[in-house]
Design a protein around this motif. Structure first.
Motif, PDB file in Angstrom:
ATOM      1  N   TRP A   1       4.426  -0.918   3.461  1.00 53.73           N
ATOM      2  CA  TRP A   1       3.969   0.471   3.280  1.00 53.73           C
ATOM      3  C   TRP A   1       4.983   1.280   2.477  1.00 53.73           C
ATOM      4  CZ3 TRP A   1      -0.864   1.950   4.231  1.00 53.73           C
ATOM      5  CH2 TRP A   1      -1.629   1.179   5.125  1.00 53.73           C
ATOM      6  N   HIS A   2       4.451   1.971   1.475  1.00 55.62           N
ATOM      7  CA  HIS A   2       5.287   2.794   0.591  1.00 55.62           C
ATOM      8  C   HIS A   2       4.880   4.250   0.762  1.00 55.62           C
ATOM      9  CE1 HIS A   2       6.549  -0.683  -2.075  1.00 55.62           C
ATOM     10  NE2 HIS A   2       5.504  -1.215  -1.454  1.00 55.62           N
ATOM     11  N   PHE A   3       5.839   5.136   0.862  1.00 48.85           N
ATOM     12  CA  PHE A   3       5.520   6.564   0.903  1.00 48.85           C
ATOM     13  C   PHE A   3       5.780   7.167  -0.466  1.00 48.85           C
ATOM     14  CE2 PHE A   3       6.071  11.086   1.733  1.00 48.85           C
ATOM     15  CZ  PHE A   3       4.920  11.336   2.466  1.00 48.85           C
ATOM     16  N   ILE A   4       4.760   7.870  -1.005  1.00 51.04           N
ATOM     17  CA  ILE A   4       4.867   8.430  -2.358  1.00 51.04           C
ATOM     18  C   ILE A   4       4.524   9.916  -2.392  1.00 51.04           C
ATOM     19  CG2 ILE A   4       4.437   6.209  -3.517  1.00 51.04           C
ATOM     20  CD1 ILE A   4       1.537   7.161  -3.985  1.00 51.04           C
ATOM     21  N   GLY A   5       4.494  10.565  -1.230  1.00 54.41           N
ATOM     22  CA  GLY A   5       4.161  11.997  -1.182  1.00 54.41           C
ATOM     23  C   GLY A   5       5.415  12.849  -1.125  1.00 54.41           C
ATOM     24  N   SER A   6       5.222  14.159  -1.096  1.00 52.13           N
ATOM     25  CA  SER A   6       6.403  15.022  -0.992  1.00 52.13           C
ATOM     26  C   SER A   6       6.885  15.026   0.465  1.00 52.13           C
ATOM     27  CB  SER A   6       6.111  16.429  -1.505  1.00 52.13           C
ATOM     28  OG  SER A   6       5.133  17.016  -0.693  1.00 52.13           O
ATOM     29  N   ILE A   7       8.190  15.140   0.628  1.00 51.13           N
ATOM     30  CA  ILE A   7       8.829  14.918   1.932  1.00 51.13           C
ATOM     31  C   ILE A   7       9.286  16.235   2.528  1.00 51.13           C
ATOM     32  CG2 ILE A   7      10.682  13.724   3.141  1.00 51.13           C
ATOM     33  CD1 ILE A   7      10.829  11.790   0.745  1.00 51.13           C
TER      34      ILE A   7
ATOM     35  N   PHE B   1       0.836  -1.198   0.000  1.00 49.81           N
ATOM     36  CA  PHE B   1       0.000   0.000   0.000  1.00 49.81           C
ATOM     37  C   PHE B   1       0.869   1.246   0.000  1.00 49.81           C
ATOM     38  CE2 PHE B   1      -2.682  -3.341   1.604  1.00 49.81           C
ATOM     39  CZ  PHE B   1      -3.889  -3.089   0.973  1.00 49.81           C
ATOM     40  N   ALA B   2       0.363   2.305  -0.649  1.00 49.62           N
ATOM     41  CA  ALA B   2       1.121   3.554  -0.695  1.00 49.62           C
ATOM     42  C   ALA B   2       0.267   4.703  -0.197  1.00 49.62           C
ATOM     43  CB  ALA B   2       1.589   3.838  -2.122  1.00 49.62           C
ATOM     44  N   GLU B   3       0.913   5.589   0.528  1.00 47.49           N
ATOM     45  CA  GLU B   3       0.248   6.766   1.079  1.00 47.49           C
ATOM     46  C   GLU B   3       1.058   8.015   0.740  1.00 47.49           C
ATOM     47  OE1 GLU B   3      -2.583   7.179   3.010  1.00 47.49           O
ATOM     48  OE2 GLU B   3      -3.176   5.056   2.968  1.00 47.49           O
ATOM     49  N   ASN B   4       0.343   9.159   0.632  1.00 50.34           N
ATOM     50  CA  ASN B   4       0.985  10.431   0.311  1.00 50.34           C
ATOM     51  C   ASN B   4       1.101  11.372   1.508  1.00 50.34           C
ATOM     52  OD1 ASN B   4      -0.216   9.361  -2.183  1.00 50.34           O
ATOM     53  ND2 ASN B   4       0.617  11.209  -3.120  1.00 50.34           N
ATOM     54  N   TYR B   5       0.247  11.168   2.514  1.00 52.08           N
ATOM     55  CA  TYR B   5       0.193  12.120   3.621  1.00 52.08           C
ATOM     56  C   TYR B   5       0.503  11.379   4.912  1.00 52.08           C
ATOM     57  CZ  TYR B   5      -2.328  14.262  -0.190  1.00 52.08           C
ATOM     58  OH  TYR B   5      -2.677  14.713  -1.431  1.00 52.08           O
ATOM     59  N   LEU B   6       1.511  11.884   5.606  1.00 54.75           N
ATOM     60  CA  LEU B   6       2.064  11.150   6.725  1.00 54.75           C
ATOM     61  C   LEU B   6       1.073  10.954   7.871  1.00 54.75           C
ATOM     62  CD1 LEU B   6       4.576   9.785   7.662  1.00 54.75           C
ATOM     63  CD2 LEU B   6       5.439  11.979   8.470  1.00 54.75           C
ATOM     64  N   GLN B   7       0.393  12.031   8.257  1.00 51.70           N
ATOM     65  CA  GLN B   7      -0.533  11.928   9.408  1.00 51.70           C
ATOM     66  C   GLN B   7      -1.657  10.944   9.121  1.00 51.70           C
ATOM     67  OE1 GLN B   7      -1.741  15.977  10.296  1.00 51.70           O
ATOM     68  NE2 GLN B   7      -0.962  15.674  12.383  1.00 51.70           N
ATOM     69  N   GLU B   8      -2.204  11.075   7.920  1.00 55.20           N
ATOM     70  CA  GLU B   8      -3.282  10.181   7.508  1.00 55.20           C
ATOM     71  C   GLU B   8      -2.790   8.722   7.513  1.00 55.20           C
ATOM     72  OE1 GLU B   8      -4.792  11.078   3.534  1.00 55.20           O
ATOM     73  OE2 GLU B   8      -5.469   9.003   3.368  1.00 55.20           O
ATOM     74  N   ALA B   9      -1.605   8.536   7.023  1.00 49.20           N
ATOM     75  CA  ALA B   9      -1.045   7.183   6.945  1.00 49.20           C
ATOM     76  C   ALA B   9      -0.858   6.585   8.337  1.00 49.20           C
ATOM     77  CB  ALA B   9       0.289   7.217   6.205  1.00 49.20           C
TER      78      ALA B   9
END
Ligand SMILES: *Cc1c(COP(=O)(O)O)cnc(C)c1O
Length: 234
Positions: free
Chosen positions: A81-87, A59-67
């Protein structure tokens, strides 16, 4: 009604078809396995659970808090878990702690911070893809292709990082031939960087979303990131 289980099954069977076709075409580059990543941003834990029951693990998420909230709710140890949002640089500690993969690294400073946090936490090296702005689109993030080799070499040296490959989002274009050209350019760059690094773990090309993933696989993607085609509109 969105049928998440069915959508996943259909995408997987199409992936299989594409892989078989590639294996049968001797002039084409060899078939590689393709990982389906379900992009679950703005989707509920309930929707994610449906995907899990269809056998989905990545699964991939873009927003850290939501994830973070969803991870707490789900806490399946087998999920990846994959992070694909801006850092943001002040969020690297949590990112390094919670995620197995980060696809959107475009600066050495961010990679250094992620590496240091992984080591602080005594975790395995974090899987990283460098995001490339293959079309030099001002609306997109990522390193320019010509900067990629140097950054890759630097990131590859970091002890808390396992540099796994490259990621891109091509420029939106109604002409699919243009999108195909961008994916092909990524594949070319990927092979170049791979040779330059001589790193056996450098094996991942993350490209393709709901609208263009079949083209991405034909051009060599090993990871596709699909949101809408699994979960419906966000
Ligand atoms: C949202 C998102 C996706 C999924 O997009 P869909 O078009 O819904 O499949 C893939 N990659 C990235 C980086 C995204 O932000």
């Amino acid at each position: 009604m969105i049928d998440i289980e069915n959508n996943i099954a259909e995408i997987k069977s199409k992936i299989q078809q594409l892989a078989t076709k590639k294996a049968l075409a001797p002039t084409h580059h060899s078939a590689n396995s393709v990982t389906l990543i379900a992009v679950s941003k703005k989707q509920s834990a309930e929707a994610i659970n449906k995907a899990i029951s269809a056998g989905q693990k990545h699964f991939a998420e873009n927003y850290l808090q939501e994830a973070e909230l969803k991870m707490k709710e789900l806490s399946h140890s087998l999920l990846v878990w994959h992070f694909i949002g801006s850092i943001q640089s002040n969020k690297t500690r949590v990112l390094a702690e919670k995620f197995d993969w980060v696809h959107t690294v475009e600066r050495l400073k961010i990679a250094q911070r992620l590496s240091a946090h992984r080591i602080d936490n005594a975790q395995e090296p974090l899987n990283i893809c460098l995001q490339v702005n293959i079309d030099k689109d001002p609306a997109k993030s990522g390193v320019f292709p010509e900067e990629c080799k140097v950054l890759a070499k630097e990131v590859h040296q970091l002890p808390g990082i396992c540099l796994r490959g490259l990621m891109t989002i091509p420029r939106n274009n109604p002409e699919t031939s243009k999108i195909r050209e961008s994916f092909a350019a990524m594949k070319h760059l990927f092979e170049e960087v791979k040779q330059h690094l001589n790193n056996p773990y450098f094996d991942s090309l993350s490209m393709g979303m709901s609208g263009d993933w079949q083209i991405a696989i034909e051009e060599g993607a090993t990871m596709i990131r699909i949101g809408t085609a699994i979960f419906g509109q966000r």
